[in-house]
Scaffold this active site. Structure first.
Site, short mmCIF file in Angstrom:
data_model
loop_
_atom_site.label_atom_id
_atom_site.label_comp_id
_atom_site.label_asym_id
_atom_site.label_seq_id
_atom_site.Cartn_x
_atom_site.Cartn_y
_atom_site.Cartn_z
N GLU A 3 0.87 -1.17 0.00
CA GLU A 3 0.00 0.00 0.00
C GLU A 3 0.91 1.23 0.00
O GLU A 3 2.12 1.10 -0.18
CB GLU A 3 -0.92 -0.02 1.23
CG GLU A 3 -1.81 -1.27 1.27
CD GLU A 3 -2.81 -1.27 2.44
OE1 GLU A 3 -3.19 -0.19 2.88
OE2 GLU A 3 -3.17 -2.36 2.90
N LYS A 54 0.21 3.71 -5.59
CA LYS A 54 1.07 2.57 -5.29
C LYS A 54 2.04 2.30 -6.44
O LYS A 54 2.44 1.16 -6.67
CB LYS A 54 0.22 1.33 -5.02
CG LYS A 54 -0.82 1.53 -3.92
CD LYS A 54 -1.62 0.26 -3.72
CE LYS A 54 -2.96 0.54 -3.10
NZ LYS A 54 -3.81 -0.66 -3.04
N ARG A 255 -13.30 -8.73 0.64
CA ARG A 255 -12.09 -8.55 1.45
C ARG A 255 -12.47 -8.63 2.93
O ARG A 255 -13.54 -8.18 3.34
CB ARG A 255 -11.45 -7.18 1.19
CG ARG A 255 -11.09 -6.91 -0.26
CD ARG A 255 -10.05 -7.87 -0.82
NE ARG A 255 -8.78 -7.83 -0.10
CZ ARG A 255 -7.80 -6.99 -0.40
NH1 ARG A 255 -7.91 -6.15 -1.38
NH2 ARG A 255 -6.67 -7.02 0.28
#
Ligand code: ZN
Length: 265
Positions: A3, A54, A255
């Site tokens: 991240e 990212k 997730r």
């Protein structure tokens, strides 16, 4: 999954380890991670390293920038010798002075490409604002959610809305702000946006600092629990805030999400 803090860590390490690196040649060990012509365009002297969302960016003196999208497991760092490369090296930028900058990526979902530096802004235009930039205000975070009705955690993870947050730090930011991950963005009050904005910046800054503190070398990252997470991965454990509640795990948008039912409303 890398991240913002991991990408930022890589960039800062590269600035220390390979300032003004001169790339003599490019070795592509896995064609599938390379997008477009790379070998010729990625030669030259690195004039600077940068991060956007990212992505790790290496600006060259030739008018090209190497763009590395980290994917699931991507990692960029300098190795001393180029003869024996790390196991999951997909691309090696071999340096004139010896050694190489390697793009290691076990899952090989990352991509490496060369973009004209003048066209970089266009290439990266799809990303939302950088949360750590000085000019990023709480109103900008609220504005990024304008017209949306989705839940706040997937909103935070959507790179088009705000750049750099993934599953871990989105959960941490919400824990820090005391906001339930399933709250809808169109229902958040201004004071909650302000708290979330403050928390996003605080958790990212802390994650970067803690990565430097606990990591032995540039080729490895610490596990999330070493970074003193408040809630991520702590299902079934008592809340670190001392509210007495037990951290829960739910699945949100495929997730895992962790939150404290005591502190997060
Ligand atoms: Zn709690």
């Amino acid at each position: 999954m890398p991240e913002l803090p991991e990408a930022e860590y890589m960039v800062r390490r590269l600035r220390e380890a390979a300032p003004e690196a001169r790339i003599a040649r490019v070795r592509v060990l896995r064609e599938s991670v390379v997008a477009g012509a790379l070998a010729k365009r990625a030669r030259g002297c690195v004039t600077g390293y940068a991060r956007r969302a990212k992505n790790v960016l290496m600006h060259l003196d030739t008018g090209w920038t190497v763009r590395i999208q980290l994917g699931m497991t991507g990692h960029v760092y300098r190795v001393a010798g180029a003869a024996e490369l790390p196991r999951f090296t997909r691309v090696a930028f071999v340096l004139e002075v010896g050694g190489a900058l390697v793009f290691e990526d076990a899952r090989a979902f990352g991509t490496v490409s060369a973009v004209r530096t003048a066209e970089l802004g266009e290439a990266l235009a799809g990303y939302g604002p950088e949360p750590l930039e000085a000019g990023f205000r709480w109103q900008d975070l609220r504005a990024a959610a304008q017209g949306l009705r989705q839940e706040v955690k997937p909103f935070l993870m959507d790179q088009r809305r705000v750049a750099g947050l993934g599953n871990i730090w989105a959960a941490e930011a919400l824990f820090g702000a005391g906001i339930h991950p399933a709250r809808r963005v169109d229902g958040l009050l201004d004071e909650e946006w302000r708290a979330l904005w403050r928390s996003v910046r605080a958790v990212l800054r802390r994650a970067i600092a803690n990565t430097f503190r606990v990591t032995a070398g540039p080729e490895e990252f610490p596990e999330a629990d070493l970074l003193r997470v408040g809630v991520y991965g702590r299902a079934g454990l008592v809340c670190r805030r001392g509210c007495g509640a037990v951290v829960e795990r739910v699945v949100q948008g495929a997730r895992a999400t962790f939150y404290c039912p005591g502190c997060q409303r």
